[in-house]
Design an enzyme around this catalytic site. Sequence first.
Site, short mmCIF file in Angstrom:
data_model
loop_
_atom_site.label_atom_id
_atom_site.label_comp_id
_atom_site.label_asym_id
_atom_site.label_seq_id
_atom_site.Cartn_x
_atom_site.Cartn_y
_atom_site.Cartn_z
N HIS A 67 -8.17 -1.73 -9.06
CA HIS A 67 -7.83 -0.61 -8.20
C HIS A 67 -6.73 0.27 -8.78
O HIS A 67 -6.81 1.50 -8.71
CB HIS A 67 -7.41 -1.12 -6.82
CG HIS A 67 -7.10 -0.04 -5.84
ND1 HIS A 67 -8.06 0.76 -5.27
CD2 HIS A 67 -5.91 0.39 -5.32
CE1 HIS A 67 -7.51 1.63 -4.45
NE2 HIS A 67 -6.19 1.43 -4.47
N ASP A 108 0.83 -1.20 0.00
CA ASP A 108 0.00 0.00 0.00
C ASP A 108 0.86 1.25 0.00
O ASP A 108 1.63 1.49 0.93
CB ASP A 108 -0.91 0.00 1.24
CG ASP A 108 -2.15 0.82 1.05
OD1 ASP A 108 -2.14 1.73 0.20
OD2 ASP A 108 -3.15 0.56 1.74
#
Length: 415
Positions: free
Chosen positions: A325, A232
């Site tokens: 995403h 992330d």
Amino acid sequence: MENFFAGPCPVTSDDATPAVRPTRRGVVAGALSGLGALALTGCEAQSRGSSSATSAQRATWTVASGPPRQSGVTTKPGTHAHWVGLDLPDDATKDELRRALVVLDDAAARFVKGASPLPDVAHELAPRAGDVAIAVGLGPRVFDLDGMRAEAPAWLKPIPSMTIDDFEKPWKQTDLVVQVDTDNPVTVSHVVGQLVSALKGTATPRWQQRGFAAGARPSDGGVTRNLFGQLDGMEQPNVAGAEAGRVWNAAQPGASWMEGTTGMVIRRIRMDVDVWQSLDRTAQENAIGRRLTNGAPLTGTKATDPIDLEKTDELGLTVINPAAHVPRAMPKKTGERILRRPYSYEVARDDGTSDRGLVFVAFCADVVRQFVPIQQRLAEADLLNTWTTPIGSGVYLLPAAPRPGRYLGQDIVEA
């Protein structure tokens, strides 16, 4: 330079009767009544030999040459973080804001210097100098307080409502936010407790969020993983070089105080980890658009390989799903790049299960221009929305770090 809030401290010595020190109760009362507590704090720190962080010594607030900038933005994230959202009284004026900022400035500056503010008696729990980063943000309402002359930037407002949002009452926008991060969870807890205590009677806590990060493995290139196993925050602007302007604001006409400020967005995102873990690896990677092993795009082999959204497979389908995403979160314009600082969270429910997710923190110079377009694309079509739900949101302005002889946010409050 002498601390402008504090008068001379009484001198003590081993062979003289010590000057009268303030009692704990007296100090607390002084903190609630105004700036007098800071003079007492400074005296106590000197008398017990702690390193005192006066206004002239707040180098720890500055993380780069040039405009002073708060820590906790571009400094290396600690493995533990804590955010507190606080509100000023409904009828607050800029005096209450000033009081809150002066108290926060003094206490935070001492902690990052490795000292303890009064009335902290657990000196052993104080962090060592340089071990903790503290950041303070202002919500939109503070600029509307009676007596305020500084005008809020146009981007300081709530993120527009999204179809994927399911906000829960505790995680609302607040007047102030305090972020504390370090590698020691005990230190985080202690510092937060002391800061909240110092603000008692001035600002009321509305929510507290705790986050943790695994710490990046060498093979992950310095990037941490969230509870989906996803690396992330791989795409980050070069804030130490040409892209510093993506995060830090410059002085603006009629608002010189904007120099060294940044916008902060906090989104609390619930993640359905149990269902996610029932998917096979291929389904997970297709939803993200990157390989879970090393973060490489599905069109490459290394994390640093370019993302090829046009590449097709033997069936003529794009290798990376346009709704994955990665393509939805990618900046469509150069100016949309934001600095990500994510942490995971886990909270036990009464039924024995866990509420797990992500405290997604982003910093950017202009929230409307940089953050909102990305969030809108994610809301429109992001495969991860199947397993994620935003349940809280807040937008804040982080004032520049205080220059010598000034308190945090003084250029805003007294503009």
